[in-house]
Scaffold this motif. Structure first.
Motif, PDB file in Angstrom:
ATOM      1  N   LEU A 614       0.879  -1.175   0.000  1.00  0.00           N
ATOM      2  CA  LEU A 614       0.000   0.000   0.000  1.00  0.00           C
ATOM      3  C   LEU A 614       0.912   1.220   0.000  1.00  0.00           C
ATOM      4  O   LEU A 614       1.301   1.736   1.046  1.00  0.00           O
ATOM      5  N   PRO A 615       1.273   1.695  -1.180  1.00  0.00           N
ATOM      6  CA  PRO A 615       2.398   2.639  -1.295  1.00  0.00           C
ATOM      7  C   PRO A 615       2.148   4.009  -0.686  1.00  0.00           C
ATOM      8  O   PRO A 615       3.097   4.685  -0.308  1.00  0.00           O
ATOM      9  N   LYS A 616       0.889   4.446  -0.570  1.00  0.00           N
ATOM     10  CA  LYS A 616       0.633   5.818  -0.132  1.00  0.00           C
ATOM     11  C   LYS A 616      -0.070   5.914   1.213  1.00  0.00           C
ATOM     12  O   LYS A 616      -0.403   7.022   1.653  1.00  0.00           O
ATOM     13  N   VAL A 617      -0.301   4.804   1.873  1.00  0.00           N
ATOM     14  CA  VAL A 617      -0.993   4.857   3.165  1.00  0.00           C
ATOM     15  C   VAL A 617      -0.144   5.613   4.174  1.00  0.00           C
ATOM     16  O   VAL A 617       0.985   5.224   4.475  1.00  0.00           O
ATOM     17  N   LYS A 618      -0.707   6.701   4.721  1.00  0.00           N
ATOM     18  CA  LYS A 618       0.003   7.520   5.707  1.00  0.00           C
ATOM     19  C   LYS A 618      -0.487   7.264   7.120  1.00  0.00           C
ATOM     20  O   LYS A 618       0.289   7.368   8.071  1.00  0.00           O
ATOM     21  N   SER A 619      -1.792   6.961   7.257  1.00  0.00           N
ATOM     22  CA  SER A 619      -2.315   6.745   8.601  1.00  0.00           C
ATOM     23  C   SER A 619      -3.307   5.596   8.610  1.00  0.00           C
ATOM     24  O   SER A 619      -4.082   5.422   7.672  1.00  0.00           O
ATOM     25  N   LEU A 643       3.700   4.773   5.710  1.00  0.00           N
ATOM     26  CA  LEU A 643       2.929   4.837   6.953  1.00  0.00           C
ATOM     27  C   LEU A 643       3.664   5.655   8.003  1.00  0.00           C
ATOM     28  O   LEU A 643       4.766   5.319   8.409  1.00  0.00           O
ATOM     29  N   GLU A 644       3.026   6.757   8.448  1.00  0.00           N
ATOM     30  CA  GLU A 644       3.614   7.649   9.440  1.00  0.00           C
ATOM     31  C   GLU A 644       2.923   7.558  10.789  1.00  0.00           C
ATOM     32  O   GLU A 644       3.515   7.904  11.812  1.00  0.00           O
ATOM     33  N   LEU A 645       1.654   7.108  10.796  1.00  0.00           N
ATOM     34  CA  LEU A 645       0.914   7.074  12.054  1.00  0.00           C
ATOM     35  C   LEU A 645       0.011   5.845  12.100  1.00  0.00           C
ATOM     36  O   LEU A 645      -0.784   5.610  11.196  1.00  0.00           O
ATOM     37  N   LEU A 646       0.166   5.072  13.162  1.00  0.00           N
ATOM     38  CA  LEU A 646      -0.725   3.955  13.450  1.00  0.00           C
ATOM     39  C   LEU A 646      -1.362   4.209  14.809  1.00  0.00           C
ATOM     40  O   LEU A 646      -0.661   4.320  15.822  1.00  0.00           O
ATOM     41  N   GLU A 647      -2.682   4.325  14.832  1.00  0.00           N
ATOM     42  CA  GLU A 647      -3.412   4.524  16.083  1.00  0.00           C
ATOM     43  C   GLU A 647      -4.163   3.243  16.428  1.00  0.00           C
ATOM     44  O   GLU A 647      -4.920   2.718  15.600  1.00  0.00           O
ATOM     45  N   VAL A 648      -3.954   2.738  17.629  1.00  0.00           N
ATOM     46  CA  VAL A 648      -4.630   1.529  18.074  1.00  0.00           C
ATOM     47  C   VAL A 648      -5.238   1.788  19.445  1.00  0.00           C
ATOM     48  O   VAL A 648      -4.611   2.364  20.327  1.00  0.00           O
ATOM     49  N   ASP A 649      -6.480   1.373  19.596  1.00  0.00           N
ATOM     50  CA  ASP A 649      -7.160   1.556  20.872  1.00  0.00           C
ATOM     51  C   ASP A 649      -8.236   0.484  21.001  1.00  0.00           C
ATOM     52  O   ASP A 649      -9.058   0.313  20.089  1.00  0.00           O
ATOM     53  N   ASP A 650      -8.204  -0.245  22.094  1.00  0.00           N
ATOM     54  CA  ASP A 650      -9.175  -1.300  22.359  1.00  0.00           C
ATOM     55  C   ASP A 650      -9.157  -2.357  21.258  1.00  0.00           C
ATOM     56  O   ASP A 650     -10.185  -2.723  20.698  1.00  0.00           O
ATOM     57  N   VAL A 651      -7.961  -2.806  20.920  1.00  0.00           N
ATOM     58  CA  VAL A 651      -7.777  -3.926  19.985  1.00  0.00           C
ATOM     59  C   VAL A 651      -6.912  -4.953  20.717  1.00  0.00           C
ATOM     60  O   VAL A 651      -5.759  -5.197  20.370  1.00  0.00           O
ATOM     61  N   GLN A 652      -7.506  -5.575  21.722  1.00  0.00           N
ATOM     62  CA  GLN A 652      -6.742  -6.354  22.693  1.00  0.00           C
ATOM     63  C   GLN A 652      -6.078  -7.598  22.120  1.00  0.00           C
ATOM     64  O   GLN A 652      -5.140  -8.130  22.720  1.00  0.00           O
ATOM     65  N   ASN A 653      -6.528  -8.075  20.957  1.00  0.00           N
ATOM     66  CA  ASN A 653      -5.922  -9.276  20.372  1.00  0.00           C
ATOM     67  C   ASN A 653      -4.899  -8.966  19.294  1.00  0.00           C
ATOM     68  O   ASN A 653      -4.358  -9.869  18.665  1.00  0.00           O
ATOM     69  N   LEU A 654      -4.648  -7.685  19.046  1.00  0.00           N
ATOM     70  CA  LEU A 654      -3.705  -7.300  17.997  1.00  0.00           C
ATOM     71  C   LEU A 654      -2.296  -7.215  18.581  1.00  0.00           C
ATOM     72  O   LEU A 654      -1.938  -6.240  19.235  1.00  0.00           O
ATOM     73  N   SER A 655      -1.504  -8.247  18.338  1.00  0.00           N
ATOM     74  CA  SER A 655      -0.110  -8.229  18.798  1.00  0.00           C
ATOM     75  C   SER A 655       0.865  -8.075  17.644  1.00  0.00           C
ATOM     76  O   SER A 655       2.031  -7.756  17.856  1.00  0.00           O
ATOM     77  N   LEU A 656       0.403  -8.279  16.425  1.00  0.00           N
ATOM     78  CA  LEU A 656       1.225  -8.102  15.224  1.00  0.00           C
ATOM     79  C   LEU A 656       0.375  -7.413  14.167  1.00  0.00           C
ATOM     80  O   LEU A 656      -0.785  -7.766  13.970  1.00  0.00           O
TER      81      LEU A 656
END
Length: 708
Positions: A614-619, A643-656
């Motif tokens: 995904l060549p242009k995904v920034k956030s 990718l410059e920003l990854l926001e994660v909140d209440d994703v308790q099973n996301l480890s990778l």
């Protein structure tokens, strides 16, 4: 100073009771925005040669000085926005024998009814109208149209430019703040039978370019108010008019200059125009209808020949809003596709293929909108499709001008099933047909018709003669957007699509054709779509649905999509298939939140070791996704170089984010509800640390609870 002709004291505080008596040659005095309160008569003095006097925006002004009546040369008086102005003594206006322009909107509103009283009374509308033989501009606000209904009210000048509000509430004219307005009239809480008896009101209605009627009763059709059809009218608003049943029916020359039309909460309004009246609306740019519960259609045949529909075109209509129309059957109800004799066999075969007859925009009127830019649909109970293109008549000449609007918002249409489908070009299949036939006119080739009908029933295709671009329709149940869009051209114009609160939506984009054609040729679809927002669609199971034999989507399909937001779609298990995600070469922002069953963002279609970029995904924002395990699973290697920003909140099973993740932006930040996360060398390690830390905190809280 004695020779001074123009004086502007704009925004000044007049504490010292400035005297202007010596300025005998003063022609223009502007006190706009000053603190002049009207009680100091020596401010105006004896300026006998004054021609222009403006108190605009004098918010402290409470009284218009009686001495103004002595200004016999005065041609312009302005008290616009003097909101505290409460007193204008009787007799001032009748003394201004040369007054040509009077501006009083959003100021004095204590007019006497009739001629007013000579001594202590206030000014009356009769006084103002007595000047109308030489008055050129009149902008006033009166509490009720009853002030214009007395017999002595006569509008003497047919060329007067006016802005008149006969209302104590409602919309304020945007033109109030300028001198450049067209004829505007607003009337609320009145009886149409009384309006017809007033010469002044009849002339004002006839000459209005902007007309707003609210709570006006006892007229069933707009032509009751002007038999000549409001030929000067450009902007019309009708709200809460309890007896109007339609605007016009078979009226020649009716509303030929209308640009903007808004209808709201007119309880018995069943349709807007007849076919012949709709033909006049060549200038219409915006149409907004809201809360008309009994409206069944916008344009109605009403006994006219259906061929009239072929002569209708809203060439300039760019914005269309239909909301709260609980009884709407369609924009126009054409005759049924099948006769009674053909009903049984043909209808069953077409319904088995998922072809709908009920449509908000049936095929008969789809080409009426060649310039449509934005469509808003909301709060409707309509069942069926949005656009039904399956019945385009053979040889129809207008379809080449029809196209999807740039922006489409569909909200709270709980029973809406699909928009419809069109294939503007079928190059590869057409070429195959050319090899087998000497005829290139598909509209006259019945031997080929079975190749085109989705039901396989042998019905004739529909196309423009000699255009070589037949049109195929394949609507499917429970969809919102066109299916089977192939080799799209400029008519595929959709740029922004919003779908919300539609409980019956199961699939947004269906990209599959009939089984015998699914893999026979390529498809280009939605190549201008840049923004997609899906919100509160509880039945949605797939955003993109592919056929069992996947058609070859061309590289430009969805290639301009930049922003995607999906929320509260609790049946979605994944967002993209791998074949779709490869098309999203321009996507920059992805947000997914509150989807209870979401397990992956990119789902594997088959076991492979491909690389997805995904060549242009920034956030990327992922929030409240309790079952989310990966953005992309083990079947693929994921690259997110921008990718410059990854926001994660209440994703308790996301480890990778992805088991196989390479190439991320060097300035990448990961944010949680607590702030920027500690960077651990790479993205997966950072997420794993968040996951481990969170799990440890949860375990500690659980132990404390058990201990307590």
């Amino acid at each position: 100073m004695k020779e001074l002709k123009v004086l502007a004291l704009v925004g000044k505080e007049m504490k010292n009771r400035v005297s202007l008596r010596s300025l005998k040659n003063l022609r223009t005095l502007c006190l706009d925005g000053s603190n002049f309160d009207g009680t100091s008569t020596d401010v105006i003095g004896s300026l006998e040669n004054l021609e222009i006097l403006s108190f605009r925006d004098c918010y402290s002004m409470r009284e218009l000085p009686r001495e103004i009546g002595r200004l016999k040369q005065l041609r312009l008086l302005d008290t616009t926005n003097c909101e505290e102005l409460e007193v204008i003594p009787h007799g001032i206006f009748s003394s201004l024998c040369r007054l040509e322009e009077l501006y009083m909107v959003n100021s004095f509103n204590e007019w006497e009814i009739g001629r007013g009283r000579e001594e202590k009374g206030m000014a009356s509308i009769s006084e103002v109208m007595s000047l109308s033989d030489h008055l050129k501009v009149l902008a006033i606000e009166i509490p009720s149209v009853i002030h214009l209904l007395t017999k002595d009210i006569v509008l003497k000048s047919p060329t007067i430019r006016f802005l008149i509000r006969c209302a104590t509430w409602g919309r304020l004219f945007s033109e109030m703040s300028t001198y450049a307005f067209e004829n505007c009239l607003e009337i609320s809480e009145s009886d149409a039978r009384e309006l017809e008896e007033s010469q002044a009101v009849r002339l004002l209605l006839k000459k209005s370019k902007k007309l707003y009627l609210s709570e006006v009763k006892n007229f069933s059709v707009l032509t009751d108010l002007d038999q000549e059809g409001f030929q000067d009218l450009k902007d019309l608003d009708l709200w809460y008019c309890p007896h109007i049943e339609y605007l016009a029916n078979g009226t020649s020359g009716f509303l030929t200059n209308l640009r903007f039309l808004k209808l709201g909460s007119c309880g018995v309004l069943k349709y807007v125009f007849s076919l012949s009246a709709a033909r006049n609306l060549v200038q219409l740019q915006e149409l907004n209808i809201d809360g008309c519960d009994q409206m069944e259609e916008i344009v109605s045949k009403q006994g006219e020949h259906e061929e009239e529909a072929d002569m209708i075109s809203f060439d300039k209509l760019t914005n269309l809003t239909l909301e709260g129309l609980g009884s709407l059957v369609g924009f126009f109800q054409a005759k049924k596709l099948y006769s009674n004799q053909e009903e049984t066999t043909a209808r069953v075969e077409h319904q088995s293929a998922g072809v709908f007859e009920k449509a908000i925009f049936p095929s008969k009127c789809i080409s009426w909108f060649p310039s449509l830019e934005e469509v808003v649909l909301g709060r409707m109970k309509f069942e069926g499709v949005l656009f039904d293109l399956k019945n385009i008549p053979s040889g129809f000449q207008g379809f080449q001008n029809s196209r999807l609007p740039k922006k489409m918002h569909v909200k709270r249409c709980e029973n809406l099933k699909t928009m419809g489908a069109v294939i503007p070009q079928r190059k590869k299949l057409e070429n195959n047909l050319k090899k087998d036939s000497t005829s290139h006119d598909f509209s006259t080739s019945p031997t080929r018709s079975s190749n085109w009908c989705p039901a396989g029933c042998g019905c004739a295709p529909y196309s423009r003669p000699n255009a070589h671009r037949p049109i195929e329709i394949l609507p499917r149940p429970i969809k919102v957007t066109p299916t089977n869009l192939e080799d799209s051209n400029d008519n595929d114009n959709l740029e922004n699509l919003t779908v919300s609160d539609c409980n019956s939506m199961e699939v947004i984009f269906q990209l599959k054709g009939p089984k015998h054609e699914e893999s026979s040729h390529s498809i280009e679809a939605f190549n201008k779509l840049s923004s997609l927002r899906l919100d509160r669609l509880p039945g949605l199971t797939r955003v993109w649905e592919m056929g069992s034999s996947q058609p070859m989507l061309t590289g430009s399909s969805f290639g301009n999509l930049k922003s995607l937001e999906v929320g509260f779609c609790n049946q979605l298990k994944y967002l993209f298939s791998s074949s779709i995600v490869k098309l999203l070469v321009s996507i920059e922002d992805i947000e997914v939140h509150n989807c209870e069953k979401m397990e992956e963002i990119v789902a594997a279609e088959e076991e492979t070791d491909e690389t997805i970029t995904l060549p242009k995904v920034k956030s990327i924002k992922l929030e409240s996704l309790p079952k989310l395990k990966y953005f992309c699973g083990e079947a693929y290697t994921l690259k997110l170089p921008s990718l410059e920003l990854l926001e994660v909140d209440d994703v308790q099973n996301l480890s990778l984010l992805a088991p196989k993740l390479i190439a991320t932006h060097p300035r990448l930040q990961v944010r949680t509800a607590l702030g920027v996360a500690e960077w651990k060398g790479d993205l997966n390690a950072t997420l794993r640390n968040i996951y481990v830390t969170r799990k440890g905190e949860d375990d500690e809280i659980e132990r404390e609870d058990e201990h307590n």
